[in-house]
Design a protein around this motif. Structure first.
Motif, PDB file in Angstrom:
ATOM      1  N   ILE A  57      -3.580  10.888   7.255  1.00 21.35           N
ATOM      2  CA  ILE A  57      -2.977  10.054   6.592  1.00 21.35           C
ATOM      3  C   ILE A  57      -4.071   9.688   5.460  1.00 21.35           C
ATOM      4  N   SER A  72      -7.926   4.267  -6.562  1.00 18.14           N
ATOM      5  CA  SER A  72      -8.397   5.547  -6.018  1.00 18.14           C
ATOM      6  C   SER A  72      -8.171   6.563  -5.396  1.00 18.14           C
ATOM      7  N   VAL A 125      -1.471  -6.166  -5.132  1.00 14.16           N
ATOM      8  CA  VAL A 125      -1.290  -7.895  -4.662  1.00 14.16           C
ATOM      9  C   VAL A 125      -0.713  -7.880  -5.744  1.00 14.16           C
ATOM     10  N   ARG A 171       0.367  12.323   3.599  1.00 18.66           N
ATOM     11  CA  ARG A 171       0.132  12.791   4.591  1.00 18.66           C
ATOM     12  C   ARG A 171       1.072  13.966   4.175  1.00 18.66           C
ATOM     13  N   TYR A 198       1.093  -0.938   0.325  1.00 21.14           N
ATOM     14  CA  TYR A 198       0.082  -0.030  -0.144  1.00 21.14           C
ATOM     15  C   TYR A 198       1.367   1.196   0.195  1.00 21.14           C
ATOM     16  N   PHE A 232      -5.279   7.528   1.567  1.00 24.58           N
ATOM     17  CA  PHE A 232      -4.607   6.151   0.873  1.00 24.58           C
ATOM     18  C   PHE A 232      -4.371   6.331  -0.613  1.00 24.58           C
ATOM     19  N   GLN A 243      -4.747  -3.108  -7.387  1.00 21.72           N
ATOM     20  CA  GLN A 243      -6.187  -3.916  -6.867  1.00 21.72           C
ATOM     21  C   GLN A 243      -6.932  -2.552  -7.007  1.00 21.72           C
ATOM     22  N   ASP A 244      -6.196  -1.397  -6.099  1.00 19.96           N
ATOM     23  CA  ASP A 244      -6.977   0.196  -6.356  1.00 19.96           C
ATOM     24  C   ASP A 244      -6.339   0.943  -6.358  1.00 19.96           C
ATOM     25  N   HIS A 294      -3.333   0.146  -3.718  1.00 14.38           N
ATOM     26  CA  HIS A 294      -2.497  -0.803  -3.161  1.00 14.38           C
ATOM     27  C   HIS A 294      -2.904  -1.811  -4.355  1.00 14.38           C
ATOM     28  N   TYR A 323       0.155   5.639   1.000  1.00 18.24           N
ATOM     29  CA  TYR A 323      -0.007   6.045   1.714  1.00 18.24           C
ATOM     30  C   TYR A 323       0.861   7.870   2.028  1.00 18.24           C
TER      31      TYR A 323
END
Lengths: 113, 110
Positions: A43, A58, A50, A37, A33, A45, A55-56, A48, A35
């Motif tokens: 913080i 967004s 896999v 800040r 992942y 997202f 996978q994501d 991600h 992230y």
């Protein structure tokens, strides 16, 4: 076991330049992942992986950000061209398949001037 | 809207108890985490609650009420090294995506 490693720990670049951040997850962790800040904010997202697949994604702010994960091992996050608002701390985290918790790296502090 | 709220800062004396509250409203819920973060370091895992109730781990305890959208982290017998930011985070999907609060800076004084 070695933890999640990120480098550089700090980067100062000029607006318009390109920067590439790298994350080495814990060996064997399929999930990775990113992230971020931004100063004074929580913080958030970004995306991600896999293994080598996204996978994501967004949370990616715009198309100036490009993330890759070569062969399902380390990951890079490239910002091109960097803008002032991209300044912040970028964290990477990893977890094994099926685990609820994950391990964070110490982050890369990016300053765009 | 979606948000996770926690106090910005709390101050307590060494040896005392401090309770950090967290309220959340998120699109999904697959558990709630508490992390500790010292300045310039990685967030480190403290606790995870997915069912209602209290989880105790040494000097730290965490409570969850899903119906109220509420959690707290209880730090007992405070030590100077407990001075740090404490982050409340909700796992919003089954893939592990976390939504964070802004963090609570705990200052422990002698």
């Amino acid at each position: 076991e070695a933890g999640v490693t990120q480098f550089p720990s700090h980067s100062v670049i000029e607006k318009g330049q390109t920067v590439t951040l790298r994350c080495d997850p814990i060996s064997g962790h399929d999930n990775l992942y990113w992230y971020r800040r931004v100063m004074g904010k929580e913080i958030k997202f970004l995306l991600h992986f896999v293994k080598e697949s996204k996978q994501d994604e967004s949370g990616m702010p715009n198309n100036r950000f490009l993330a890759e994960r070569t062969g399902g091992t380390y990951s890079t996050l490239k910002v091109q061209p960097a803008e002032l608002e991209d300044s912040g701390v970028y964290f990477c985290a990893s977890s094994p398949q099926g685990s609820y918790g994950y391990t964070f790296g110490s982050g890369t502090r990016l300053t765009v001037v | 809207g979606q948000n996770i709220d926690q106090p910005t800062e709390m101050t307590a004396t060494e040896g005392a108890i401090v309770q950090i509250n967290c309220t959340y409203q998120t699109s999904g819920f697959n558990g709630l985490f508490w992390y500790q973060q010292h300045a310039g370091e990685a967030p480190t895992f403290l606790s995870y609650n997915v069912l209602d109730g209290l989880e105790e781990k040494g000097r730290f305890s965490s409570f969850l009420s899903r119906s109220k959208g509420y959690s707290y982290l209880l730090l007992k017998e405070l030590q100077m090294k407990d001075s740090a930011s404490y982050l409340c985070a909700v796992r919003t999907d089954s893939w592990g995506k976390l939504q964070f609060g802004a963090g609570t800076q705990v200052v422990v004084t002698p």
